[in-house]
Design a protein around this motif. Structure first.
Motif, PDB file in Angstrom:
ATOM      1  N   ALA A   1     -15.103  -2.411  -3.306  1.00 43.24           N
ATOM      2  CA  ALA A   1     -15.611  -1.871  -4.564  1.00 43.24           C
ATOM      3  C   ALA A   1     -16.364  -0.587  -4.225  1.00 43.24           C
ATOM      4  CB  ALA A   1     -16.529  -2.877  -5.250  1.00 43.24           C
ATOM      5  N   HIS A   2     -16.112   0.476  -4.971  1.00 44.65           N
ATOM      6  CA  HIS A   2     -16.691   1.769  -4.595  1.00 44.65           C
ATOM      7  C   HIS A   2     -16.860   2.641  -5.831  1.00 44.65           C
ATOM      8  CE1 HIS A   2     -12.633   3.649  -4.975  1.00 44.65           C
ATOM      9  NE2 HIS A   2     -12.216   2.486  -4.493  1.00 44.65           N
ATOM     10  N   VAL A   3     -17.737   3.635  -5.715  1.00 48.12           N
ATOM     11  CA  VAL A   3     -17.931   4.576  -6.814  1.00 48.12           C
ATOM     12  C   VAL A   3     -16.649   5.369  -7.008  1.00 48.12           C
ATOM     13  CG1 VAL A   3     -20.423   4.723  -6.499  1.00 48.12           C
ATOM     14  CG2 VAL A   3     -18.933   6.303  -5.264  1.00 48.12           C
ATOM     15  N   SER A   4     -16.395   5.782  -8.231  1.00 50.70           N
ATOM     16  CA  SER A   4     -15.116   6.414  -8.559  1.00 50.70           C
ATOM     17  C   SER A   4     -14.913   7.745  -7.845  1.00 50.70           C
ATOM     18  CB  SER A   4     -15.020   6.617 -10.072  1.00 50.70           C
ATOM     19  OG  SER A   4     -16.084   7.439 -10.540  1.00 50.70           O
ATOM     20  N   GLU A   5     -15.999   8.359  -7.373  1.00 53.69           N
ATOM     21  CA  GLU A   5     -15.862   9.643  -6.659  1.00 53.69           C
ATOM     22  C   GLU A   5     -15.256   9.481  -5.273  1.00 53.69           C
ATOM     23  OE1 GLU A   5     -19.345  10.100  -9.522  1.00 53.69           O
ATOM     24  OE2 GLU A   5     -18.594   8.591  -8.123  1.00 53.69           O
ATOM     25  N   MET A   6     -15.263   8.282  -4.751  1.00 56.05           N
ATOM     26  CA  MET A   6     -14.680   8.034  -3.433  1.00 56.05           C
ATOM     27  C   MET A   6     -13.176   7.805  -3.572  1.00 56.05           C
ATOM     28  SD  MET A   6     -17.521   5.606  -1.542  1.00 56.05           S
ATOM     29  CE  MET A   6     -16.520   5.446  -0.058  1.00 56.05           C
ATOM     30  N   LYS A   7     -12.389   8.605  -2.852  1.00 58.74           N
ATOM     31  CA  LYS A   7     -10.927   8.540  -2.937  1.00 58.74           C
ATOM     32  C   LYS A   7     -10.344   8.240  -1.562  1.00 58.74           C
ATOM     33  CE  LYS A   7     -11.127  10.013  -7.246  1.00 58.74           C
ATOM     34  NZ  LYS A   7     -10.825   9.120  -8.378  1.00 58.74           N
ATOM     35  N   HIS A   8      -9.114   7.709  -1.564  1.00 57.76           N
ATOM     36  CA  HIS A   8      -8.432   7.444  -0.304  1.00 57.76           C
ATOM     37  C   HIS A   8      -6.970   7.871  -0.419  1.00 57.76           C
ATOM     38  CE1 HIS A   8      -6.124   3.972  -1.797  1.00 57.76           C
ATOM     39  NE2 HIS A   8      -7.211   3.610  -2.440  1.00 57.76           N
ATOM     40  N   PRO A   9      -6.271   8.102   0.710  1.00 58.12           N
ATOM     41  CA  PRO A   9      -4.863   8.521   0.661  1.00 58.12           C
ATOM     42  C   PRO A   9      -3.977   7.454   0.033  1.00 58.12           C
ATOM     43  CG  PRO A   9      -5.818   8.922   2.833  1.00 58.12           C
ATOM     44  CD  PRO A   9      -6.798   8.080   2.076  1.00 58.12           C
ATOM     45  N   ASP A  10      -2.841   7.895  -0.483  1.00 59.43           N
ATOM     46  CA  ASP A  10      -1.891   6.960  -1.082  1.00 59.43           C
ATOM     47  C   ASP A  10      -1.223   6.078  -0.031  1.00 59.43           C
ATOM     48  OD1 ASP A  10      -2.389   7.957  -3.618  1.00 59.43           O
ATOM     49  OD2 ASP A  10      -0.825   9.479  -3.465  1.00 59.43           O
ATOM     50  N   VAL A  11      -1.015   6.621   1.164  1.00 62.38           N
ATOM     51  CA  VAL A  11      -0.359   5.859   2.228  1.00 62.38           C
ATOM     52  C   VAL A  11      -1.373   4.907   2.869  1.00 62.38           C
ATOM     53  CG1 VAL A  11       0.821   5.978   4.458  1.00 62.38           C
ATOM     54  CG2 VAL A  11       1.290   7.703   2.693  1.00 62.38           C
ATOM     55  N   ILE A  12      -1.097   3.617   2.793  1.00 60.32           N
ATOM     56  CA  ILE A  12      -1.968   2.608   3.395  1.00 60.32           C
ATOM     57  C   ILE A  12      -1.390   2.241   4.756  1.00 60.32           C
ATOM     58  CG2 ILE A  12      -2.991   0.315   3.150  1.00 60.32           C
ATOM     59  CD1 ILE A  12      -3.921   2.327   1.055  1.00 60.32           C
ATOM     60  N   PRO A  13      -2.149   2.349   5.838  1.00 58.94           N
ATOM     61  CA  PRO A  13      -1.616   2.007   7.159  1.00 58.94           C
ATOM     62  C   PRO A  13      -1.328   0.521   7.286  1.00 58.94           C
ATOM     63  CG  PRO A  13      -3.985   2.374   7.275  1.00 58.94           C
ATOM     64  CD  PRO A  13      -3.566   2.752   5.879  1.00 58.94           C
ATOM     65  N   ILE A  14      -0.503   0.156   8.257  1.00 62.27           N
ATOM     66  CA  ILE A  14      -0.137  -1.254   8.419  1.00 62.27           C
ATOM     67  C   ILE A  14      -1.349  -2.112   8.758  1.00 62.27           C
ATOM     68  CG2 ILE A  14       2.240  -0.738   9.077  1.00 62.27           C
ATOM     69  CD1 ILE A  14       1.469  -1.268  11.972  1.00 62.27           C
ATOM     70  N   TYR A  15      -2.381  -1.501   9.335  1.00 63.89           N
ATOM     71  CA  TYR A  15      -3.593  -2.254   9.644  1.00 63.89           C
ATOM     72  C   TYR A  15      -4.504  -2.402   8.431  1.00 63.89           C
ATOM     73  CZ  TYR A  15      -2.928  -2.644  14.686  1.00 63.89           C
ATOM     74  OH  TYR A  15      -2.464  -2.986  15.937  1.00 63.89           O
ATOM     75  N   GLY A  16      -4.157  -1.732   7.317  1.00 53.07           N
ATOM     76  CA  GLY A  16      -4.961  -1.869   6.109  1.00 53.07           C
ATOM     77  C   GLY A  16      -6.356  -1.314   6.293  1.00 53.07           C
ATOM     78  N   ASP A  17      -7.321  -2.001   5.692  1.00 56.85           N
ATOM     79  CA  ASP A  17      -8.705  -1.564   5.776  1.00 56.85           C
ATOM     80  C   ASP A  17      -9.284  -1.915   7.141  1.00 56.85           C
ATOM     81  OD1 ASP A  17     -11.242  -0.624   5.050  1.00 56.85           O
ATOM     82  OD2 ASP A  17     -11.846  -2.622   4.376  1.00 56.85           O
ATOM     83  N   GLY A  18     -10.365  -1.241   7.481  1.00 52.87           N
ATOM     84  CA  GLY A  18     -11.060  -1.498   8.740  1.00 52.87           C
ATOM     85  C   GLY A  18     -12.132  -0.446   8.938  1.00 52.87           C
TER      86      GLY A  18
END
Length: 571
Positions: free
Chosen positions: A541-558
C-alpha cells in the motif's frame, strides 16, 4: 552460472527498470523494532535492514528478472577459466566512494579479508574458499579458489566494498553507531536518531548514475526510515499519512483493514505483485541441539499438533496457501511421491540413514479444520509414544517421569507471531505439554537467536531461484556450531552437505535442479520447522505519487525492487 546472460553487452537498462524515470521526491518507510547500529557488515548490533541495498555496492549486480546471472557494477569486466577455479575483475575507472575518492584494488583486498575474518557470519564462508587474492594490474584483482564450486566465480563478485582508509587505526568489528561505513552506493546516511529514525539522501554526485545497470533506479531524493513498536502501530501511522508505503503480509488484514478514507479517495493505492520465487520457509523452528527436539518423531508430533487449517482460517481468512516444502511455488520444489531419476541417484548413497519420507515422499499432515483437530492430536500422541513419551497425570512424560515442557522465543514487536503461538499452545496443552512464550525486545531476540539460546522460535528464511553457496550458511553441518549462522535448527546431516556440494558443482541447470529438489526432500522430511503460510503475492500500500515500472520481475517485490526501481510523480 549456465549458458549466456540474457542481456547483450550494450543493453540500455534492466528490463524491469524505467530508464526515463524522473528523480526527486522524498518518502518515509517504516520498520518495527529498533536499531543501535548503522553498520550492516559486522555481527554486533541491530541495523536497519534496508542499508545494505542503498549505501554500498559490489563488483557485480544481480538482475531480478534472471536467476543465476550477474552484470558488471563496480567491475567493468570479468574473466574466468572454463572450470571456474579462478576469476579476475577489472574495476571501473570512474567508480567512486560517496566522499569522491576512487574505489581501488586495495579497497577490494581489504574489504574481502576484513569481512571474511571480522565481519558478519554471512561473509565467512567465501573467505575460507579463497586460496589467494592478488592484484594483477592497476585496476585488476584475481581470486583463486581452493574448493570445487562453480558458483564462487559469481559469489566473489557479490561482497560489499568498503573504504579501507576510513578504518585505519579502528577496530572494525567493534564499530559504534557513530561509525557509519562509507560506501559507493547512491545513498548516504544524512541524519539519524538511535532507535527512532534514519534518513538517507541520494548522492547528487553518485558515480553510477549513467551506468546501464543503474539507469532508472534509486530515483527518490530522500528516504527516511521510521521505527515503530509493532505492525499495528505502523498501520495506524500509515492511515494517518505519516508513512509513504507499507508492505502487508496478512491477506485478511489486506482485505479488511485497507479501506480507510485515504484509500477511498485515491490518495493511497493498493498494489499486488505476483512472483515466481520459492516460498522459502516460515514457521516455528525447533532447536535440535536440545532434547526433545533431537528426536524426529517428537518434531513430527509437534508439526501434526499445529492445526494449520484452523489457524490459517482464523488469522488470514484462509487466503494464504501453506508452505509445502522449502522451495514450494517454484520449479525447484521436490516433486510429489517417491524420488526418481537423478534425484533418487543423488540420495541413494545415504539410503540407510535417511529419515522416513525422504525417498518415498513426504507431505505435511492436514487437520480437518475444526478447533478440536481430534484426529491430528491422536496421531501426535501415537508419535510421542513411539518416542518414549506417555500421558501420566495429565502431563506428557518420558520414562524418567519428566514432563515435556519448552519455551517459544518471540520478538515482542511481532504481534502476529504471538497470535499464532497462542493458538498453537492450546493444542499442545491438550497433549499435556507445558509451553510458555518468552517475549523479548528486538536486541535480545537477535542476540539469543545468534547464540542458539532457544527451544523454539519464529524463523523466516527467504530462498531464491538461484540457490548456491549460501545454503552452507543456512543448513550446512559446519554452520550448526557457528554462532550467528542461519542454521537455527542445528541441522548436521551428511546427506544435506552432499546435496549442497552437488548443487554447487553441477555443470548443467538440470543437475542443479535435481540437487536442489533432493535437498528440499531432506529439509522438509527433516521436520525442523512447523511451517506457516507462504506469500505468493506481494502487497504494497503506497501513496499515489509513488510509481513503479509496468514490467514486474520474476522475483516480484523485494528489498531491491521497492524503493530501488520506483519513482515519485508529483502529478
Amino acid at each position: 552460472m549456465y549458458g549466456d546472460p540474457a542481456l547483450p553487452p550494450d543493453f540500455v537498462a534492466l528490463p524491469h527498470a524505467n530508464p526515463d524515470a524522473p528523480t526527486g521526491g522524498a518518502i518515509t518507510l517504516a520498520n518495527t523494532g529498533s536499531f543501535d547500529s548503522l553498520n550492516p557488515y559486522i555481527q554486533k548490533g541491530n541495523v536497519p535492514w534496508q542499508l545494505r541495498f542503498l549505501t554500498h555496492e559490489s563488483l557485480m549486480g544481480r538482475s531480478r528478472n534472471e536467476p543465476f546471472a550477474l552484470y558488471g557494477l563496480l567491475a567493468e569486466s570479468i574473466e574466468t577459466d572454463p572450470d571456474r577455479t579462478w576469476v579476475e575483475f577489472t574495476l571501473r575507472e570512474e567508480a567512486r566512494f560517496s566522499d569522491g575518492s576512487p574505489v581501488t584494488v586495495e579497497d577490494v583486498l581489504w574489504s574481502y579479508e576484513t569481512l571474511g575474518t571480522e565481519g558478519h557470519g554471512r561473509y565467512r564462508s567465501l573467505w575460507t574458499q579463497i586460496e589467494t587474492l592478488e592484484q594483477t594490474g592497476p585496476r585488476s584483482i584475481k581470486f583463486t579458489f581452493n574448493t570445487e564450486n562453480r558458483e564462487l566465480a559469481l559469489l566473489a563478485g557479490m561482497r560489499p566494498i568498503l573504504q579501507k582508509a576510513q578504518w585505519e587505526g579502528q577496530d572494525f568489528a567493534a564499530a559504534t553507531i557513530n561509525d557509519v561505513p562509507i560506501g559507493s552506493g547512491p545513498y548516504v546516511v544524512s541524519d539519524y536518531e538511535s532507535a527512532r529514525y534514519v534518513t538517507l539522501t541520494r548522492n547528487p554526485d553518485y558515480w553510477g548514475t549513467d551506468l546501464n545497470f543503474r539507469r532508472g533506479t534509486f530515483n527518490f531524493d530522500e528516504i527516511t526510515i521510521d521505527f515503530y513498536g509493532d505492525g499495528d502501530v505502523v498501520l495506524e501511522a500509515f492511515k494517518a499519512g505519516e508513512i509513504s508505503a507499507w508492505r502487508e503480509f496478512n491477506a485478511e488484514t489486506w482485505n479488511s483493514e485497507y479501506d480507510f478514507p485515504r484509500v477511498q479517495s485515491g490518495d493511497v493505492v493498493k498494489t499486488e505483485v505476483e512472483h515466481q520465487k520459492p516460498s522459502g520457509i516460515t514457521g516455528f523452528v525447533m532447536n535440535t541441539r536440545r532434547a526433545p527436539f533431537d528426536d524426529w518423531r517428537v518434531r513430527e508430533a509437534l508439526i501434526t499438533a499445529f492445526n494449520f487449517e484452523y489457524i490459517n482460517d482464523t488469522l488470514t481468512g484462509g487466503a494464504q496457501p501453506r508452505i509445502t516444502s522449502y522451495f514450494s511455488n517454484s520449479l525447484l520444489a521436490m516433486e510429489p511421491g517417491a524420488a526418481k531419476g537423478r534425484v533418487a541417484e543423488l540420495l541413494a548413497p545415504f539410503n540407510g540413514t535417511l529419515l522416513p519420507g525422504v525417498m518415498e515422499g513426504y507431505t505435511l499432515p492436514e487437520s480437518d479444520g475444526s478447533l478440536r483437530n481430534r484426529q491430528g492430536l491422536r496421531r501426535a500422541i501415537g508419535l510421542l509414544e513411539e518416542a518414549g513419551w506417555s500421558t501420566q497425570d495429565g502431563k506428557m512424560r518420558n520414562a524418567d517421569g519428566q514432563a515435556m515442557a519448552f519455551t517459544i522465543l518471540l520478538d515482542q514487536q511481532r504481534t502476529e507471531d504471538r497470535a499464532i503461538a497462542n493458538l498453537y499452545i492450546q493444542a499442545l496443552e491438550q497433549l499435556g505439554i507445558d509451553v510458555n512464550i518468552d517475549l523479548v525486545d528486538g536486541a535480545q531476540f537477535t542476540a539469543r537467536e545468534d547464540s542458539f539460546d532457544f527451544d523454539m522460535t519464529y524463523y523466516r528464511r527467504a530462498l531464491s531461484l538461484s540457490p548456491g553457496n549460501e545454503q552452507w550458511f543456512y543448513w550446512g553441518s559446519t554452520a550448526a556450531d557457528e554462532e550467528g549462522s542461519a542454521n537455527l535448527m542445528g541441522a548436521q546431516d551428511p546427506a544435506i552437505d552432499a546435496m549442497i556440494t552437488a548443487m554447487l558443482t553441477a555443470t548443467t541447470r538440470e543437475d542443479s535442479i535435481a540437487a536442489t529438489r533432493a535437498l528440499d526432500r531432506l529439509l522438509t522430511a527433516g521436520r525442523y520447522v512447523v511451517p506457516f503460510w507462504q506469500f505468493t503475492t506481494g502487497r504494497i500500500a503506497h501513496v499515489s505519487e509513488m510509481k513503479h515500472p509496468d514490467v514486474i520481475p520474476i522475483y516480484g517485490d523485494g528489498p531491491d525492487w521497492m524503493p530501488q526501481f520506483w519513482w515519485w510523480d508529483a502529478n
